[in-house]
Design an enzyme around this catalytic site. Sequence first.
Site, short mmCIF file in Angstrom:
data_model
loop_
_atom_site.label_atom_id
_atom_site.label_comp_id
_atom_site.label_asym_id
_atom_site.label_seq_id
_atom_site.Cartn_x
_atom_site.Cartn_y
_atom_site.Cartn_z
N SER A 237 22.57 11.09 67.90
CA SER A 237 23.45 10.81 66.77
C SER A 237 22.65 10.29 65.60
O SER A 237 21.77 9.43 65.76
CB SER A 237 24.51 9.78 67.18
OG SER A 237 25.14 9.21 66.04
N LYS A 238 22.96 10.79 64.40
CA LYS A 238 22.30 10.28 63.19
C LYS A 238 22.60 8.80 62.99
O LYS A 238 21.79 8.07 62.41
CB LYS A 238 22.79 11.05 61.97
CG LYS A 238 22.30 12.48 61.87
CD LYS A 238 22.82 13.11 60.60
CE LYS A 238 22.34 14.56 60.46
NZ LYS A 238 22.82 15.17 59.20
N ARG A 239 23.76 8.36 63.41
CA ARG A 239 24.16 6.98 63.20
C ARG A 239 23.53 6.02 64.20
O ARG A 239 23.35 4.85 63.91
CB ARG A 239 25.69 6.86 63.30
CG ARG A 239 26.45 7.57 62.21
CD ARG A 239 26.11 7.00 60.85
NE ARG A 239 26.89 7.60 59.78
CZ ARG A 239 26.68 7.39 58.50
NH1 ARG A 239 25.70 6.59 58.12
NH2 ARG A 239 27.43 7.98 57.58
N ALA A 348 20.57 8.26 58.43
CA ALA A 348 20.44 7.88 59.83
C ALA A 348 20.20 6.39 59.90
O ALA A 348 19.71 5.79 58.96
CB ALA A 348 19.29 8.65 60.49
N ALA A 349 20.57 5.81 61.01
CA ALA A 349 20.40 4.37 61.16
C ALA A 349 18.94 3.99 61.06
O ALA A 349 18.10 4.49 61.80
CB ALA A 349 20.98 3.93 62.51
#
Length: 500
Positions: A237-239, A348-349
């Site tokens: 996940s990008k997040r 992204a995070a």
Amino acid sequence: MSTGRVRVRFAPSPTGIFHVGGARSALFNWLVAKGAGGDFVLRVEDTDASRNRPEWTEGIISALDWLGISPGGYEGPVFQSERAGRHAEAAAGLFAAGRAYYCGCTRDELAARTGNAQHGYDGFCRERGLGPGPGRALRFRTPDKGTTVVLDVIRGTPEFPNDTIEDFVIARADGSAVFLLANVVDDLDMGITHVVRGEEHLSNTPKQQLLWAALGTPPPVWAHVPVIVNEKRQKLSKRRDKVALESYRAEGYLAAAMRNYLMLLGWAPPGDEEIVPFATIEASFRLEDVKPSPAFFDEKKLRAFNGEYIRALSVDGFVAACEPWLVPAADVPAAVDAPAAAGPGDGAAGVTTTVPAPPWSPERFSAEVFATVAPLAQSRVAVLSEIVPMVDFLFLPEAPTDEAARAKTMKGPALDLLTEAAEAYEKVAWDHDVLRETLIEVGERHGLKLGKAQAPVRVAVTGRTVGLPLFESLEILGREETLRRLRAAVERLGTAANPA
């Protein structure tokens, strides 16, 4: 368009960072084209004007170039937004042929009829004979019976009963085509023979295959590569996860190592070796050998790969590779910054996409000094950015301050040991072997083996508890600066022991 050649496309959206999963798909497509003597097309799907930014497109091209897919070696970039007229023409043709119809239903109206608008469209407008108009979307008329069978090189023949596929929208009320139709029309017009993409697109495939049939053309060869997951077996996940290729590049991963590792996500070269020349990968890659099961993105393994690739460089190659992290004026890996206010799916995070400037001023850096220390550092870094804390003591006016390191080592006999070491180092030959033997003698007088004796010396001179071989470092730093730092440490310890 039909050339009889294998033609593949990589079709990213310029709406955020370059995902490692996209990089893997690009490489798979690239090798399919190269293996068949075919064509690779870069198609930028930029129809979402609210989220597209030109620098994201530049980032895509730069990332592909870094991976070895260079401009001039492929067709494009072709911008999907420039083909809006062709998409509208195809939509109008499907309506004229009775394969699509206009629908004026709102989400609230659908929810009122079905109890839940998320269950799919109920076909209310199928036979109403509506034409285009405000608030009316164009829906594809899905066959009521039968089954759509997808022939997938990787996944076999998944089947989708047509009565489970809703009449899906192919053009919005403003006339613009949605993703499903635009992709099919572009693939058809560009003569794309193989669609190699992520598993998450498999659910779209029966709808797209129905569109191919409605447009009177056989579908391409489908190949849905496995989803990439993290250590918890969750889709990357990008997040949540570190997925930006730019981040890995800015951290100092080599393109060759990244290419090699990405190719192992769902596929493996023949034999027992995983680290192999890319020429071997090119010669042996086949879509039929890709596994359908999820592929684990193991950052620790990638890091180990990168270390192996760094150690395989020539010393000159290593010096050149380190330059962006050492010299502020050097060319840094091309990258773009994450947006200040990222929308859903953007960024992204914790993403880092640029190489930070080193902590020393340009005039203090010496290429000659670094070239001397480079062979010592090359075997000790796993990513190129680690070179900075390893050599910073050579180019800073003072040793870096690490209070934890000082607290750990500057105790017990440290004051006397540093004092005696400084006195001894004034007189001996300035050679790493002599420096080592001298400190062994000093340590023995305090009942310390070399490992314990060298700890306060290392922290006094380099500011750290670990790093390059100590005595080679002292030799390179020079007698004058080494003695100055040792005496400064003695003064600090003496002041701390006898405060005024």
